[in-house]
Motif scaffolding. Structure first.
Motif, PDB file in Angstrom:
ATOM      1  N   ILE A 251       0.308  92.436  89.073  1.00 34.12           N
ATOM      2  CA  ILE A 251       0.990  91.267  89.700  1.00 34.12           C
ATOM      3  C   ILE A 251       2.327  91.512  90.390  1.00 34.12           C
ATOM      4  CG2 ILE A 251       2.378  91.265  87.671  1.00 34.12           C
ATOM      5  CD1 ILE A 251       2.176  88.168  87.671  1.00 34.12           C
ATOM      6  N   THR A 252       2.910  92.812  90.437  1.00 34.88           N
ATOM      7  CA  THR A 252       3.748  93.135  91.277  1.00 34.88           C
ATOM      8  C   THR A 252       3.399  93.190  92.766  1.00 34.88           C
ATOM      9  OG1 THR A 252       3.650  95.472  91.001  1.00 34.88           O
ATOM     10  CG2 THR A 252       5.227  94.147  89.577  1.00 34.88           C
ATOM     11  N   THR A 253       2.162  93.734  93.115  1.00 30.06           N
ATOM     12  CA  THR A 253       1.651  93.937  94.315  1.00 30.06           C
ATOM     13  C   THR A 253       1.115  92.353  94.724  1.00 30.06           C
ATOM     14  OG1 THR A 253       0.718  95.874  93.912  1.00 30.06           O
ATOM     15  CG2 THR A 253      -0.379  94.858  95.800  1.00 30.06           C
ATOM     16  N   ALA A 254       0.440  91.629  93.737  1.00 33.49           N
ATOM     17  CA  ALA A 254      -0.237  90.262  94.225  1.00 33.49           C
ATOM     18  C   ALA A 254       0.974  89.223  94.497  1.00 33.49           C
ATOM     19  CB  ALA A 254      -0.974  89.978  93.109  1.00 33.49           C
ATOM     20  N   SER A 273      -0.612  93.525 103.243  1.00 33.73           N
ATOM     21  CA  SER A 273      -1.303  92.541 103.239  1.00 33.73           C
ATOM     22  C   SER A 273      -2.607  92.435 102.645  1.00 33.73           C
ATOM     23  CB  SER A 273      -1.218  91.726 104.640  1.00 33.73           C
ATOM     24  OG  SER A 273      -1.899  90.460 104.726  1.00 33.73           O
ATOM     25  N   ARG A 274      -3.327  93.398 102.949  1.00 37.81           N
ATOM     26  CA  ARG A 274      -4.650  93.805 102.436  1.00 37.81           C
ATOM     27  C   ARG A 274      -4.562  93.959 101.057  1.00 37.81           C
ATOM     28  NH1 ARG A 274      -5.489  96.420 107.655  1.00 37.81           N
ATOM     29  NH2 ARG A 274      -5.045  98.375 106.567  1.00 37.81           N
ATOM     30  N   GLU A 275      -3.644  94.882 100.706  1.00 38.23           N
ATOM     31  CA  GLU A 275      -3.272  95.327  99.207  1.00 38.23           C
ATOM     32  C   GLU A 275      -2.973  93.919  98.420  1.00 38.23           C
ATOM     33  OE1 GLU A 275      -0.150  98.282  99.322  1.00 38.23           O
ATOM     34  OE2 GLU A 275      -1.324  99.866 100.026  1.00 38.23           O
ATOM     35  N   LYS A 276      -2.270  93.130  98.979  1.00 38.27           N
ATOM     36  CA  LYS A 276      -1.736  91.977  98.185  1.00 38.27           C
ATOM     37  C   LYS A 276      -3.082  91.208  98.089  1.00 38.27           C
ATOM     38  CE  LYS A 276       1.240  87.960  98.705  1.00 38.27           C
ATOM     39  NZ  LYS A 276       2.506  87.295  99.222  1.00 38.27           N
ATOM     40  N   HIS A 277      -3.857  90.800  98.822  1.00 37.16           N
ATOM     41  CA  HIS A 277      -5.183  90.114  99.076  1.00 37.16           C
ATOM     42  C   HIS A 277      -6.024  90.649  98.043  1.00 37.16           C
ATOM     43  CE1 HIS A 277      -8.242  87.480 100.317  1.00 37.16           C
ATOM     44  NE2 HIS A 277      -9.025  88.226 100.556  1.00 37.16           N
ATOM     45  N   ARG A 278      -6.088  92.056  98.008  1.00 37.66           N
ATOM     46  CA  ARG A 278      -7.065  92.439  97.183  1.00 37.66           C
ATOM     47  C   ARG A 278      -6.700  92.220  95.438  1.00 37.66           C
ATOM     48  NH1 ARG A 278      -7.772  96.789 100.770  1.00 37.66           N
ATOM     49  NH2 ARG A 278      -6.350  97.972  99.892  1.00 37.66           N
ATOM     50  N   ALA A 279      -5.239  92.422  95.406  1.00 34.44           N
ATOM     51  CA  ALA A 279      -4.670  92.283  93.939  1.00 34.44           C
ATOM     52  C   ALA A 279      -4.849  90.945  93.703  1.00 34.44           C
ATOM     53  CB  ALA A 279      -3.229  92.742  94.219  1.00 34.44           C
ATOM     54  N   ILE A 280      -4.665  90.026  94.445  1.00 34.77           N
ATOM     55  CA  ILE A 280      -5.028  88.410  93.970  1.00 34.77           C
ATOM     56  C   ILE A 280      -6.414  88.299  93.649  1.00 34.77           C
ATOM     57  CG2 ILE A 280      -4.940  86.240  94.854  1.00 34.77           C
ATOM     58  CD1 ILE A 280      -2.590  87.030  96.606  1.00 34.77           C
ATOM     59  N   GLU A 281      -7.400  88.862  94.611  1.00 32.11           N
ATOM     60  CA  GLU A 281      -8.731  88.589  94.083  1.00 32.11           C
ATOM     61  C   GLU A 281      -9.107  89.201  92.990  1.00 32.11           C
ATOM     62  OE1 GLU A 281     -11.091  86.764  95.760  1.00 32.11           O
ATOM     63  OE2 GLU A 281      -9.735  86.273  97.228  1.00 32.11           O
ATOM     64  N   HIS A 282      -8.645  90.367  92.484  1.00 29.96           N
ATOM     65  CA  HIS A 282      -8.901  91.037  91.450  1.00 29.96           C
ATOM     66  C   HIS A 282      -8.615  90.733  90.113  1.00 29.96           C
ATOM     67  CE1 HIS A 282      -9.787  94.556  88.789  1.00 29.96           C
ATOM     68  NE2 HIS A 282      -8.489  94.389  88.213  1.00 29.96           N
ATOM     69  N   LEU A 283      -7.245  89.884  90.276  1.00 33.47           N
ATOM     70  CA  LEU A 283      -6.491  89.276  88.907  1.00 33.47           C
ATOM     71  C   LEU A 283      -7.449  88.026  88.753  1.00 33.47           C
ATOM     72  CD1 LEU A 283      -2.718  90.029  89.649  1.00 33.47           C
ATOM     73  CD2 LEU A 283      -4.365  90.931  87.830  1.00 33.47           C
ATOM     74  N   GLY A 284      -7.779  87.189  89.936  1.00 33.43           N
ATOM     75  CA  GLY A 284      -8.629  85.944  89.692  1.00 33.43           C
ATOM     76  C   GLY A 284     -10.060  86.421  88.887  1.00 33.43           C
ATOM     77  N   ASP A 285     -10.653  87.462  89.532  1.00 33.65           N
ATOM     78  CA  ASP A 285     -11.897  87.810  88.683  1.00 33.65           C
ATOM     79  C   ASP A 285     -11.615  88.316  87.316  1.00 33.65           C
ATOM     80  OD1 ASP A 285     -13.096  86.920  91.187  1.00 33.65           O
ATOM     81  OD2 ASP A 285     -13.295  89.110  91.797  1.00 33.65           O
ATOM     82  N   LYS A 286     -10.752  89.074  86.969  1.00 35.14           N
ATOM     83  CA  LYS A 286     -10.463  89.588  85.811  1.00 35.14           C
ATOM     84  C   LYS A 286      -9.977  88.700  84.795  1.00 35.14           C
ATOM     85  CE  LYS A 286      -7.796  93.182  83.630  1.00 35.14           C
ATOM     86  NZ  LYS A 286      -6.488  94.286  83.793  1.00 35.14           N
ATOM     87  N   TYR A 287      -9.341  87.737  85.072  1.00 34.40           N
ATOM     88  CA  TYR A 287      -8.796  86.732  84.111  1.00 34.40           C
ATOM     89  C   TYR A 287      -9.419  85.380  84.095  1.00 34.40           C
ATOM     90  CZ  TYR A 287      -5.179  90.025  82.994  1.00 34.40           C
ATOM     91  OH  TYR A 287      -4.688  91.314  82.549  1.00 34.40           O
ATOM     92  N   ALA A 288     -10.541  85.207  85.034  1.00 24.58           N
ATOM     93  CA  ALA A 288     -11.412  83.895  84.950  1.00 24.58           C
ATOM     94  C   ALA A 288     -11.949  83.787  83.795  1.00 24.58           C
ATOM     95  CB  ALA A 288     -11.906  83.710  86.334  1.00 24.58           C
ATOM     96  N   SER A 289     -11.873  82.559  83.256  1.00 32.81           N
ATOM     97  CA  SER A 289     -12.820  82.135  81.964  1.00 32.81           C
ATOM     98  C   SER A 289     -13.528  80.627  81.974  1.00 32.81           C
ATOM     99  CB  SER A 289     -12.144  82.581  80.398  1.00 32.81           C
ATOM    100  OG  SER A 289     -11.050  81.373  80.692  1.00 32.81           O
ATOM    101  N   ARG A 290     -14.045  80.430  80.889  1.00 35.79           N
ATOM    102  CA  ARG A 290     -14.428  78.918  80.858  1.00 35.79           C
ATOM    103  C   ARG A 290     -13.125  77.872  80.925  1.00 35.79           C
ATOM    104  NH1 ARG A 290     -18.357  79.017  75.664  1.00 35.79           N
ATOM    105  NH2 ARG A 290     -16.705  80.644  75.328  1.00 35.79           N
ATOM    106  N   ARG A 291     -12.174  78.549  80.274  1.00 35.24           N
ATOM    107  CA  ARG A 291     -10.849  77.583  80.286  1.00 35.24           C
ATOM    108  C   ARG A 291      -9.974  77.557  81.623  1.00 35.24           C
ATOM    109  NH1 ARG A 291      -7.993  79.734  74.929  1.00 35.24           N
ATOM    110  NH2 ARG A 291      -6.675  77.995  75.305  1.00 35.24           N
ATOM    111  N   ILE A 292     -10.321  78.630  82.195  1.00 35.58           N
ATOM    112  CA  ILE A 292      -9.557  78.652  83.800  1.00 35.58           C
ATOM    113  C   ILE A 292     -10.319  79.310  84.714  1.00 35.58           C
ATOM    114  CG2 ILE A 292      -8.365  80.920  83.062  1.00 35.58           C
ATOM    115  CD1 ILE A 292      -5.731  79.840  84.482  1.00 35.58           C
ATOM    116  N   THR A 293     -10.282  78.582  86.037  1.00 39.72           N
ATOM    117  CA  THR A 293     -10.993  79.344  86.969  1.00 39.72           C
ATOM    118  C   THR A 293     -10.213  80.216  87.685  1.00 39.72           C
ATOM    119  OG1 THR A 293     -10.153  77.720  88.818  1.00 39.72           O
ATOM    120  CG2 THR A 293     -12.066  77.211  87.317  1.00 39.72           C
ATOM    121  N   ASP A 294     -10.920  81.086  88.801  1.00 36.97           N
ATOM    122  CA  ASP A 294     -10.218  81.864  89.580  1.00 36.97           C
ATOM    123  C   ASP A 294      -9.167  81.420  90.461  1.00 36.97           C
ATOM    124  OD1 ASP A 294     -12.390  81.103  90.759  1.00 36.97           O
ATOM    125  OD2 ASP A 294     -12.760  83.069  92.259  1.00 36.97           O
ATOM    126  N   ASP A 295      -9.540  80.137  91.031  1.00 37.05           N
ATOM    127  CA  ASP A 295      -8.745  79.456  92.088  1.00 37.05           C
ATOM    128  C   ASP A 295      -7.578  79.052  91.382  1.00 37.05           C
ATOM    129  OD1 ASP A 295     -10.498  79.746  94.182  1.00 37.05           O
ATOM    130  OD2 ASP A 295     -11.491  77.906  94.017  1.00 37.05           O
TER     131      ASP A 295
END
Length: 558
Positions: A251-254, A273-295
């Protein structure tokens, strides 16, 4: 500070002064128990400064009974949150968890449409000018409040759905639209907290309208609540079981701010910028569930990033001014022509300070402003809670600046004591008064208080920008000739501007008595605004104009 009087006894085990925090130390001479912040505040000067303390080894159980500290973990409730974000790539600890509790979620595109509606309705409303007038009985004022509140609510419903608005006009039944109205007004409040410089006219009408809507008299007739809690990053994620993202190492990078400061290369900026974008994408995929979307997770991360952007715009100018002060001036030595000392009665000054004393007075004032800017979202959140507090209702009084809503503000007062204590610990010494005007004629309520400090960046940013522009201006031969002949070069010009600011913007001026200005916490800001009002008379004003300066106030409407 200023006007906050509490007569009730402190609950057992709590601080005798603020009655809100668990007592940590006992003053042996006063025989009273204090939290650490209040002890420091009450024992700064005079004979009290020599008082000795012993540690209080008790804490509170859930039922309110006192139990020994060996029975439960001794958590230091007075310890302030670190005022610097963890570096990108480092372990976040609880920094993001605590910050996220007061950072609003960024508006979606659909919510921005509702924001425009909210701003439009409030911009044409005359709520405060119609309600906050003298000569009305309590019953007539309640009737006027209800009438104006209903007018605003009708406008919101009609603009959203014409057919529903027509039905509301005929029936005066708003209950079916309670949730939609709450959402629209919450969006306006959320937008203001994230952008304190926006909605400068509309927000005052909104918060005063909400303040009146929660009173029992209006509630009885309105039969609905139009106030809902602000949607924060923490509350949004926790409700959907994704709060773990706030403690993830990525999250510090994102959420970090990527700034083209002239030091970093283009390649380095692109890599970050690329590191930040990758961190955001990774966290979105990692914590997405039926209760919350990656967006939705990304929206929360962007909201945390918005807070960093706010700090860059509002806290960094203060840091820059502190750097100018400490690098170009020394408290121990006085460079010829750059004496910071001021004398009461000369050049409008109301204070008398030696060079060393003025150096530390300016340093502690800037440090205090920095800590307030760092904590602005939390302070604004607490200000709203104070304004909508039914236990401490406002009183319409003539403060000498017209009729104002004078109201106690316990939450923001307690938070300011903590910020003040943190500042005192950081600078090591305190010069002048530490009175915080709140709930009195000078600062009637929490809104007036917090709005004052949103102006700090408006004062400092133009000065910092002009100082940065001077080397660029000097590249023009005609301007260079002017600077050399009038000021003796770029370095002396910059230092002349800073000398004038550090002396005249912190001299206690700006009011006709010492209590209103002087060295109190708010009086320091009054003096700075007084300096801003006199900028056109300064010898370096042409340099400000050449650098593109227009005003300190910015755009009022937007």
């Amino acid at each position: 500070g200023g006007g906050m009087v509490q007569s009730e006894a402190a609950p057992p085990g709590f601080c005798v002064e603020c009655k809100e925090k668990v007592a940590r130390v006992r003053c042996e001479q006063c025989a009273d128990d204090y939290c650490r912040v209040c002890f420091q505040m009450q024992h700064r000067k005079g004979s009290r400064a020599k008082h000795t303390t012993t540690k209080v080894s008790v804490s509170l159980s859930k039922g309110g009974a006192v139990q020994s500290s060996s029975e439960m973990m001794d958590v230091d409730e007075d310890a302030p949150l670190a005022s610097f974000a963890p570096e990108a790539g480092s372990a976040p600890g609880n920094w993001f968890v605590e910050r996220a509790k007061y950072i609003p979620v960024r508006l979606t595109m659909a919510e921005r449409k509702d924001l425009r509606l909210c701003e439009a309705v409030l911009s044409v409303s005359d709520y405060t000018s119609k309600i906050d007038t003298v000569g009305k009985s309590k019953a007539k004022r309640t009737q006027a409040q209800l009438q104006e509140i209903c007018a605003v609510l009708t406008a919101l419903v009609t603009a959203s759905d014409y057919q529903a608005g027509r039905d509301v006009v005929e029936s005066r039944q708003y209950k079916d639209h309670e949730s939609a109205i709450q959402d629209i007004l919450e969006i306006g409040r959320r937008h203001k907290i994230m952008n304190p410089e926006k909605m400068r006219g509309e927000y005052g009408k909104l918060i005063y309208l909400l303040q009146d809507s929660v009173t029992p008299e209006v509630q009885q007739l309105l039969d609905m609540r139009i106030v809902k809690p602000i949607i924060t990053v923490h509350s949004f994620l926790a409700a959907r079981g994704a709060a773990g993202v706030l403690e993830d190492n990525l999250i510090t990078t994102a959420t970090r701010e990527i700034i083209a400061d002239g030091v970093k290369s283009r390649q380095q900026l692109n890599r970050e910028s690329r590191e930040k974008h990758r961190a955001i994408e990774h966290l979105g995929d990692k914590y997405a569930s039926r209760r919350i979307t990656d967006d939705e997770i990304k929206q929360c991360l962007y909201s945390m990033g918005d807070n960093h952007s706010f700090l860059t715009a509002n806290r960094d100018p203060v840091d820059k001014m502190i750097l100018y002060l400490t690098e170009l001036f020394s408290p121990d030595t006085i460079e010829p022509g750059y004496d910071l000392s001021i004398s009461g009665g000369e050049d409008g000054a109301r204070l008398s300070h030696s060079h060393e004393k003025q150096f530390y007075y300016v340093l502690q004032s800037l440090t205090l402003w920095r800590e307030i800017a760092h904590d602005m979202f939390r302070l604004w959140y607490l200000s709203e809670e104070d304004l909508l507090d039914l236990e401490h209702r406002y009183e319409l009084k003539d403060t000498g600046q017209g009729y104002q809503r004078v109201q106690q503000a316990q939450r923001i007062s307690s938070a300011m004591r903590q910020v003040l204590h943190q500042t005192q610990q950081r600078v090591g010494k305190w010069i002048g008064s530490s009175v915080v005007h709140l709930g009195d004629n000078n600062v009637p309520n929490a809104l007036t208080f917090i709005d004052k400090y949103t102006q700090v960046a408006s004062i400092l940013n133009p000065i910092v920008l002009v100082l940065r522009q001077i080397p660029e201006l000097y590249k023009n031969p005609q301007v260079a000739s002017y600077i050399d002949s009038q000021f003796g070069g770029c370095q002396r010009l910059a230092k002349d501007i800073l000398l004038d600011f550090f002396r005249s913007a912190f001299d206690g001026s700006g009011a006709d008595n010492f209590y209103d200005a002087g060295s109190c916490i708010d009086g320091r800001l009054t003096s700075a605004w007084n300096w801003c009002s006199q900028i056109s008379a300064k010898p370096f004003y042409p340099i400000f104009k050449l650098a593109g300066f227009s005003s300190f106030d910015g755009e009022f409407q937007k």
